[in-house]
Design an enzyme around this catalytic site. Structure first.
Site, PDB file in Angstrom:
ATOM      1  N   HIS A 162      68.071  57.404  20.604  1.00  0.00           N
ATOM      2  CA  HIS A 162      68.802  57.580  19.355  1.00  0.00           C
ATOM      3  C   HIS A 162      68.948  56.264  18.595  1.00  0.00           C
ATOM      4  O   HIS A 162      68.946  56.250  17.361  1.00  0.00           O
ATOM      5  CB  HIS A 162      70.188  58.162  19.654  1.00  0.00           C
ATOM      6  CG  HIS A 162      70.915  58.643  18.449  1.00  0.00           C
ATOM      7  ND1 HIS A 162      70.458  59.683  17.679  1.00  0.00           N
ATOM      8  CD2 HIS A 162      72.077  58.235  17.868  1.00  0.00           C
ATOM      9  CE1 HIS A 162      71.310  59.910  16.678  1.00  0.00           C
ATOM     10  NE2 HIS A 162      72.288  59.033  16.770  1.00  0.00           N
ATOM     11  N   SER A 197      71.414  59.722  11.608  1.00  0.00           N
ATOM     12  CA  SER A 197      72.135  60.660  12.465  1.00  0.00           C
ATOM     13  C   SER A 197      72.896  61.658  11.585  1.00  0.00           C
ATOM     14  O   SER A 197      72.275  62.366  10.791  1.00  0.00           O
ATOM     15  CB  SER A 197      73.058  59.900  13.416  1.00  0.00           C
ATOM     16  OG  SER A 197      73.499  60.721  14.461  1.00  0.00           O
ATOM     17  N   ASP A 205      65.254  60.909  21.989  1.00  0.00           N
ATOM     18  CA  ASP A 205      66.626  61.000  21.498  1.00  0.00           C
ATOM     19  C   ASP A 205      67.302  62.236  22.085  1.00  0.00           C
ATOM     20  O   ASP A 205      66.780  63.351  21.977  1.00  0.00           O
ATOM     21  CB  ASP A 205      66.605  61.081  19.966  1.00  0.00           C
ATOM     22  CG  ASP A 205      67.968  60.908  19.331  1.00  0.00           C
ATOM     23  OD1 ASP A 205      68.980  61.027  20.045  1.00  0.00           O
ATOM     24  OD2 ASP A 205      68.023  60.659  18.114  1.00  0.00           O
TER      25      ASP A 205
END
Length: 724
Positions: A691, A571, A657
């Site tokens: 995600h 991320s 995501d």
């Protein structure tokens, strides 16, 4: 197969000129998720990745088997007491998700968690009187992806509201189960952000309403709704709406259950509203008007027999202060310090109990749990103040699930890089710690076979960057000085602290002779709020400097060599990996970027994308501010790809995501292939995940085994067989 070539995305250049700066993007067409050509390209990338890693198939299988063999597959969590029941989760051999369960409290005066039967099998109750609330495998049946967003039992213990996501986009559907009849009510709410918060209805003689949040088109939680059971979602009452795109909205309840609280928070400012939890028609009342730069949170406490609010705020200093205020709207001038600001201690959270406060804080890079005993004098309410202490420099501690307002113990958790997660009950009267459970690690695991170290690297401006490291004893030779391969992890954003933690999967790496290390770089919260402030906006370069400094320190201190360091981040940590790959490729032997935020400038230039506007306070606003544009353009990985000596790179993403769109790593890999043709770059896309990656523990083990096999190959340890 030797003639097989990596996929090459078509170049479809689009040129723009924000602030007069010419910018050409050849690959933004990959953003069209519904375009068959895009899906075909992602599938071609997956096929190429499988081809290039085919030699690791056996290693992947062995790692998966190792994870499975170390895991007690049929197990249950330590029960937590809520009103008249003990609640716990169960896992079952061969099942992906498990179940949530409860049993009645048999003795109201006994707070000792019940112990399961030693010979309980998956088809038997773990405890007498067991009631299965949710069979998660049953709910997941027929879906490639499944996530439980939250579940909440009504205050009378008769109803269960739960939220599920079967796509991976974190937009949940809420259903309500009648626990008496095991039937679903007609109520069905879609597009919900997470779970719900129950209120206490008095007009119908029982719980009849709850609160929930929804998101706007940019996936920002912006509205809080009140739902009455038996009515349609279209008839739900809007309780609160936050129009400012920088703010996220959330709803919860104080531990006393007295109030429902609505929080509106940006990265730098917050504002709380409170509602009477017993009033199904209550309107939110603002506690203190938002002031730019002032963050605060609320907790209800009873001090000297009177209601108060505890205010955790940064109005007096960046590391936060704990103050007392009347249980009514009160400006900062009326907040009276309880724990004054201390520049050496970052106060992070507070929970109020009938006779105690539990504060979570950190000092000198370590997490701490602090217990304040309340007295009868409201002018000096703290009668005693102590830390719940654990041995070990790298011990990570935190308060666990403590839902009861009046209880004689508090639940505390502890872990480290070598110590499996352990659950303790801390006696509030005597201070005694009672171990309730340590996560089992099968196969003869002994934490004493490993050594943990806290190292310090010198970075930009003389900053001392902590590094937490674990290695198996003996792998550095008889003198303990031989270099070893190192897997280095980093994040460095949002004041998130990546504290030392135990991982069963990581043993497959460490037991083969590698060290695992976490670089606690600026932008994170490990060293306090100032550490975060010094790694964002105009100081963002410090994050990348710190990570490179950590890698170089490991080399200079004799731990490893540059070609034997594989770095990983996910991320915002993927942004870290991408930036360092451009700025210091020679310092590493490989990079793993998970769901990476690598197309930073494109995302921050588009306010319609998820999370862009709320992120202005983290990265800057390149649309309106030329300096912010230049700053982000200076480090954004996609912008700075060049023909550099990149070590091998593995990028991993998920099609659904919503936080970091799949297109970012897809574009990054395409540009790397074009501009750095000598680089070995792989892209792996999960086609049915979000995600957090794939769902289900066995699929997650397979997923992690893939990544670990690639890392071990880069570290030169792929041929090490733990069976020998």
């Amino acid at each position: 197969m030797s003639d097989v070539q990596p996929p090459r995305a078509d170049r479809r250049p689009v040129t723009t000129a924000p602030h007069g700066r010419t910018r050409t993007d050849e690959y933004d067409w990959l953003r069209a998720k519904d375009d068959p050509a895009v899906i075909a390209h992602l599938e071609a990338e997956n096929a190429w990745t499988q081809h290039r890693t085919a030699h690791l198939a056996g290693l992947r299988g062995r790692i998966y088997d190792e994870i499975k063999a170390r895991t007690l597959e049929t197990d249950l969590s330590v029960p937590t007491r809520v009103r008249g029941h003990w609640y716990y989760g169960r896992s079952f051999e061969g099942r992906q998700y498990g179940a949530t369960c409860r049993v009645p409290v048999s003795d109201p005066d006994d707070w000792t968690p019940p112990q399961p039967a030693a010979d309980a099998t998956p088809d038997q109750p773990a405890l007498p009187g067991e009631e299965v609330l949710l069979d998660l495998d049953e709910l997941a049946e027929g879906h490639e992806f499944f996530s439980l967003g939250g579940s909440s039992v009504s205050p009378d213990d008769l109803l269960l509201a739960y939220a599920v996501d079967v796509v991976g986009d974190e937009r949940y559907t809420v259903r309500v189960l009648d626990l008496r009849t095991r039937t679903l009510l007609d109520d069905e709410l879609t597009g919900v952000m997470g779970g719900v918060t129950w209120g206490d209805s008095t007009d119908s003689g029982g719980p009849g309403h709850f609160y929930y949040t929804t998101v706007d088109e940019a996936w920002r939680p912006d509205k809080v709704w009140r739902h009455r059971l038996g009515t349609a979602q279209a008839d739900d009452e809007l309780v609160f709406h936050e129009p400012d795109g920088r703010y996220f909205v959330g709803v919860g309840r104080t531990r006393s259950r007295r109030y429902v609280v609505v929080a509106a928070s940006s990265k730098t400012t917050s504002e709380y509203h409170v509602l009477d939890a017993t009033d199904p028609a209550a309107r939110p009342v603002r506690f203190a008007e938002r002031t730019d730069g002032v963050e605060y949170s609320l907790e209800h406490a009873v001090l000297g027999g009177r209601d108060h609010f505890l205010v955790l705020h940064n109005a007096s200093g960046p590391e936060f202060e704990l103050a007392i205020a009347p249980a009514e709207p009160t400006p900062p001038s009326g907040w009276r310090p309880l724990l004054p600001h201390d520049p050496a201690v970052r106060l992070e959270d507070v929970d109020a109990f009938a006779g105690h406060l539990v504060v979570q804080q950190r000092s000198a890079g370590t997490s701490q749990v602090r217990v304040l005993t309340l007295g009868e004098d409201p002018a000096a309410p703290v009668a005693a103040d102590r830390l719940v202490e654990f041995p070990g420099e790298l011990a990570t501690v935190g308060a666990g699930s403590n839902p009861a307002w009046e209880q004689p113990t508090i639940r505390v958790g502890m872990t480290s890089l070598a110590r499996p997660s352990a659950v303790y009950d801390h006696d509030l009267r005597t201070g005694e710690l009672v171990l309730r459970k340590e996560a089992p690690v099968l196969g003869g695991y002994d934490a004493d076979d490993y050594e943990e170290h806290r190292l310090w690297a010198t970075s930009t401006g003389g900053a001392q960057v902590p590094i937490s490291l674990v290695v198996r004893k003996g792998v550095r030779g008889q003198a303990g000085t031989d270099p070893v391969p190192v897997h280095l992890y980093g994040y460095g954003a949002y004041e998130a602290s990546i504290d030392p933690y135990f991982s069963v999967a990581r043993l497959s790496l460490v037991d083969r002779g590698a060290a695992f290390a976490i670089a606690h770089v600026r932008g994170g919260g490990e060293m306090g709020r100032h550490w975060y402030d010094d790694g964002k906006l105009e100081h963002k370069q410090h994050t990348f400097d710190d990570f490179a400094a950590a890698a170089r320190h490991l080399v200079e201190a004799g731990w490893t060599t540059p070609d034997r360091i594989v770095a990983e981040g996910a991320s915002a940590g993927g942004l870290l990996i991408g930036a360092v790959a451009n700025q210091a490729p020679e310092a590493f032997g490989g990079f793993v970027a998970g769901v990476p935020f690598v197309d930073t400038l494109t995302t921050m230039l588009d306010p319609s994308l998820p999370l862009t506007v709320p992120e202005y306070d983290e990265w800057g606003n390149p649309t309106d501010d030329p300096e912010a544009y230049d700053r982000i353009a200076g480090y954004a990985p996609y912008e700075n790809v060049a023909d550099l000596p990149y070590p091998p790179i593995l990028a991993e993403t998920s099609l659904n995501d919503t936080r970091v769109l799949y297109v970012e790593p897809a574009k990054w890999v395409a540009r790397l292939r074009e501009r750095a043709p000598r680089a070995e770059v792989l892209l792996r896309t999960e086609m049915a995940a979000g995600h957090g990656g794939v769902s289900g523990r066995y699929r997650a083990w397979e997923d992690r085994a893939f990544t670990l096999a690639w890392i071990l190959d880069r570290l030169g340890l792929a041929e090490v067989d733990l069976r020998s």
